[in-house]
Structures are given as C-alpha cells and as structure tokens.
Design a protein around this motif. Sequence first.
Motif, PDB file in Angstrom:
ATOM      1  N   ARG A   1       0.804  -1.360  -0.108  1.00  0.00           N
ATOM      2  CA  ARG A   1       0.109   0.085  -0.151  1.00  0.00           C
ATOM      3  C   ARG A   1       0.885   1.221   0.040  1.00  0.00           C
ATOM      4  N   PHE A   2       1.942   1.261   0.761  1.00  0.00           N
ATOM      5  CA  PHE A   2       2.835   2.249   0.842  1.00  0.00           C
ATOM      6  C   PHE A   2       3.470   2.828  -0.599  1.00  0.00           C
ATOM      7  N   ILE A   3       3.856   1.460  -1.176  1.00  0.00           N
ATOM      8  CA  ILE A   3       4.330   1.613  -2.292  1.00  0.00           C
ATOM      9  C   ILE A   3       3.730   2.148  -3.506  1.00  0.00           C
ATOM     10  N   GLU A   4       2.437   1.797  -3.281  1.00  0.00           N
ATOM     11  CA  GLU A   4       1.257   2.220  -4.438  1.00  0.00           C
ATOM     12  C   GLU A   4       1.092   3.799  -4.292  1.00  0.00           C
ATOM     13  N   LEU A   5       1.185   4.319  -2.730  1.00  0.00           N
ATOM     14  CA  LEU A   5       1.006   5.598  -2.537  1.00  0.00           C
ATOM     15  C   LEU A   5       2.161   6.326  -2.809  1.00  0.00           C
ATOM     16  N   ALA A   6       3.156   5.703  -2.858  1.00  0.00           N
ATOM     17  CA  ALA A   6       4.651   6.319  -3.066  1.00  0.00           C
ATOM     18  C   ALA A   6       4.916   6.783  -4.737  1.00  0.00           C
ATOM     19  N   CYS A   7       4.044   5.945  -5.395  1.00  0.00           N
ATOM     20  CA  CYS A   7       4.058   6.142  -6.800  1.00  0.00           C
ATOM     21  C   CYS A   7       3.261   7.040  -7.381  1.00  0.00           C
ATOM     22  N   SER A   8       2.315   7.810  -6.597  1.00  0.00           N
ATOM     23  CA  SER A   8       1.356   8.732  -6.769  1.00  0.00           C
ATOM     24  C   SER A   8       1.939  10.191  -6.592  1.00  0.00           C
ATOM     25  N   GLU A   9       1.231  11.092  -6.564  1.00  0.00           N
ATOM     26  CA  GLU A   9       1.759  12.614  -6.348  1.00  0.00           C
ATOM     27  C   GLU A   9       1.639  13.062  -4.949  1.00  0.00           C
ATOM     28  N   HIS A  10       1.118  12.055  -3.992  1.00  0.00           N
ATOM     29  CA  HIS A  10       1.072  12.495  -2.702  1.00  0.00           C
ATOM     30  C   HIS A  10       2.417  12.618  -1.871  1.00  0.00           C
ATOM     31  N   THR A  11       2.567  13.716  -1.084  1.00  0.00           N
ATOM     32  CA  THR A  11       3.623  13.839  -0.212  1.00  0.00           C
ATOM     33  C   THR A  11       3.558  12.773   0.834  1.00  0.00           C
ATOM     34  N   TYR A  12       4.736  12.586   1.599  1.00  0.00           N
ATOM     35  CA  TYR A  12       4.725  11.618   2.697  1.00  0.00           C
ATOM     36  C   TYR A  12       3.797  11.969   3.718  1.00  0.00           C
ATOM     37  N   LYS A  13       3.465  13.114   3.884  1.00  0.00           N
ATOM     38  CA  LYS A  13       2.680  13.693   4.862  1.00  0.00           C
ATOM     39  C   LYS A  13       1.116  12.953   4.638  1.00  0.00           C
ATOM     40  N   MET A  14       0.718  13.182   3.355  1.00  0.00           N
ATOM     41  CA  MET A  14      -0.561  12.848   2.902  1.00  0.00           C
ATOM     42  C   MET A  14      -0.550  11.299   2.893  1.00  0.00           C
ATOM     43  N   ILE A  15       0.458  10.685   2.438  1.00  0.00           N
ATOM     44  CA  ILE A  15       0.548   9.166   2.432  1.00  0.00           C
ATOM     45  C   ILE A  15       0.245   8.927   4.021  1.00  0.00           C
ATOM     46  N   ALA A  16       0.751   9.326   5.079  1.00  0.00           N
ATOM     47  CA  ALA A  16       0.546   9.135   6.374  1.00  0.00           C
ATOM     48  C   ALA A  16      -0.888   9.147   6.778  1.00  0.00           C
ATOM     49  N   ASP A  17      -1.436  10.268   6.149  1.00  0.00           N
ATOM     50  CA  ASP A  17      -3.009  10.573   6.374  1.00  0.00           C
ATOM     51  C   ASP A  17      -3.766   9.324   6.001  1.00  0.00           C
ATOM     52  N   ILE A  18      -3.539   9.101   4.702  1.00  0.00           N
ATOM     53  CA  ILE A  18      -4.381   7.952   4.022  1.00  0.00           C
ATOM     54  C   ILE A  18      -4.304   6.776   4.614  1.00  0.00           C
ATOM     55  N   MET A  19      -3.050   6.583   5.066  1.00  0.00           N
ATOM     56  CA  MET A  19      -2.744   5.221   5.788  1.00  0.00           C
ATOM     57  C   MET A  19      -3.148   5.199   7.267  1.00  0.00           C
ATOM     58  N   CYS A  20      -3.610   6.466   7.767  1.00  0.00           N
ATOM     59  CA  CYS A  20      -3.930   6.507   9.243  1.00  0.00           C
ATOM     60  C   CYS A  20      -2.823   6.097  10.047  1.00  0.00           C
ATOM     61  N   LEU A  21      -1.406   6.828   9.712  1.00  0.00           N
ATOM     62  CA  LEU A  21      -0.368   6.365  10.241  1.00  0.00           C
ATOM     63  C   LEU A  21       0.364   7.698  10.732  1.00  0.00           C
ATOM     64  N   SER A  22       1.212   7.579  11.643  1.00  0.00           N
ATOM     65  CA  SER A  22       2.094   8.900  11.794  1.00  0.00           C
ATOM     66  C   SER A  22       3.144   9.053  10.790  1.00  0.00           C
ATOM     67  N   VAL A  23       3.772  10.264  10.634  1.00  0.00           N
ATOM     68  CA  VAL A  23       4.628  10.464   9.788  1.00  0.00           C
ATOM     69  C   VAL A  23       5.847   9.711  10.129  1.00  0.00           C
ATOM     70  N   LYS A  24       6.035   9.472  11.469  1.00  0.00           N
ATOM     71  CA  LYS A  24       7.183   8.670  11.754  1.00  0.00           C
ATOM     72  C   LYS A  24       7.180   7.148  11.510  1.00  0.00           C
ATOM     73  N   THR A  25       6.052   6.695  11.434  1.00  0.00           N
ATOM     74  CA  THR A  25       5.857   5.403  11.034  1.00  0.00           C
ATOM     75  C   THR A  25       5.945   5.090   9.700  1.00  0.00           C
ATOM     76  N   VAL A  26       5.460   6.188   8.953  1.00  0.00           N
ATOM     77  CA  VAL A  26       5.713   6.417   7.269  1.00  0.00           C
ATOM     78  C   VAL A  26       7.117   6.298   7.083  1.00  0.00           C
ATOM     79  N   ASP A  27       7.724   7.215   7.844  1.00  0.00           N
ATOM     80  CA  ASP A  27       9.242   7.201   7.423  1.00  0.00           C
ATOM     81  C   ASP A  27      10.134   5.857   7.767  1.00  0.00           C
ATOM     82  N   GLY A  28       9.353   5.016   8.671  1.00  0.00           N
ATOM     83  CA  GLY A  28       9.800   4.107   8.963  1.00  0.00           C
ATOM     84  C   GLY A  28       9.739   2.911   7.745  1.00  0.00           C
ATOM     85  N   TYR A  29       8.575   2.784   7.487  1.00  0.00           N
ATOM     86  CA  TYR A  29       8.313   2.164   6.197  1.00  0.00           C
ATOM     87  C   TYR A  29       9.152   2.419   4.995  1.00  0.00           C
TER      88      TYR A  29
END
Length: 221
Positions: free
Chosen positions: A164-192
Amino acid sequence: MQTLTNPLSITVVDDHSLFRKGLINLIHQIDDRFKVVQEASHGKEFLAQIDDGQVPDVVIMDVSMPIMDGFQTTKALRDINKDIGILALTMKDDETSLIRLLRAGVNGYLNKDVNPDELKEALHSIADTGYYYTEDVAGKLVHVITHPELSTNEGVALTDQEMRFIELACSEHTYKMIADIMCLSVKTVDGYRAKLFDKLDVKSRVGLVMYALKHNLVALE
C-alpha cells in the motif's frame, strides 16, 4: 529506436517561440544527423501533426504548456504510438514531477538549462537505447520497464502495508499525505520508507517507483 547511423527526425514542442527557435538552431548545430522536421507550440498541435502522418523519431517536448501540457500529451501519444522517443524538457526536477513523467511514459528528461553536450548525449541515447535518464532516475531500470519480459520479482516478500505504501509512493502524494491516507504517523511512514529502501536496495523515492514499475507492482497510467 534506431541506431544513429541515419538522420534522426525530431519535432520540437514548446509554447515559447523564441526558445523553440533557439533550440531548433542548437539541435542542427550539435550534430548534422539531427533533423528537426516540424515544430509545435503545444501538445494538441503536435498530435494533429501525428494524425496527418508526420511521425518523427523523437519529440523534444516542454512539460509546462497551455492547451495540452507535456503530461497530457505523453499519455495521449502513448495510446496511439509507443515507438516515438519522448524527451521531456522541464524546469522542475522534484520527485513528484519526475514520477509523473515516468508514469506518463517519457523516454527521458532534461532540465531546460541543459548544455549542448548533454542534449546531444540524450538524443543519441534515445536513438541507440530507447531511453535517457540521469543516474538520479535510475536509467538502466527504465530499459527493463520498456522490456517487461526481463522483469522478475526476485522473491522479495512485501507485506500488504508495504504494498500500500509503494502504491501511494508512486502517486503525487507527499509523505505527510500518505501518512494521513494510511492512518499512520509521519514517523511510522518514514520507517516504512527506510525499511523498503533497504529491502529493495534503492536510495530514493524515484528509485522506489522505478523498482515498482520494473516488477509490475504498479502499472504505468
């Protein structure tokens, strides 16, 4: 793509007439095998030329244009002709713009302040290999993308969340937006992100996108 032993027919598409004329003159100066056969001020005008049977080997195309920009034109061109080399010219070299260009289907990109030697190298590379990208865009992987029969998954196991992270990373979303979409913290997304960079042996978001395209984890639009 042809090996550059014969003239390379080129179309230049840019809405700034002075820049377009200057670029055409430069192209003719750097290699006498480069022949600009037509020009256009936007994508719609260029596609009309294609419809009339004027098909170049390579189109050098500005990304930011009125009426029909480079992204829209690339997608439309790929629907009707997959063989024309597309060299995008852009003033933007941020990851989001590069990802959009890659997913649209360009064969290479250059910054608009490119020097003549690099322009010559890019045109030769597209004619000879079918692509031109700087090391930042992992050029060799592009060749694999255009030849999907070479792709393998290499047995790398990915979790649903990683996919799911890879799919979103291939979009135009920022990492902050990806974190919001995945209902995760930015720190957790940074970990992914860090874990996937290590697992897939890539060094940037663009590299991650290239890996995903190479291994058919996401599709070109």
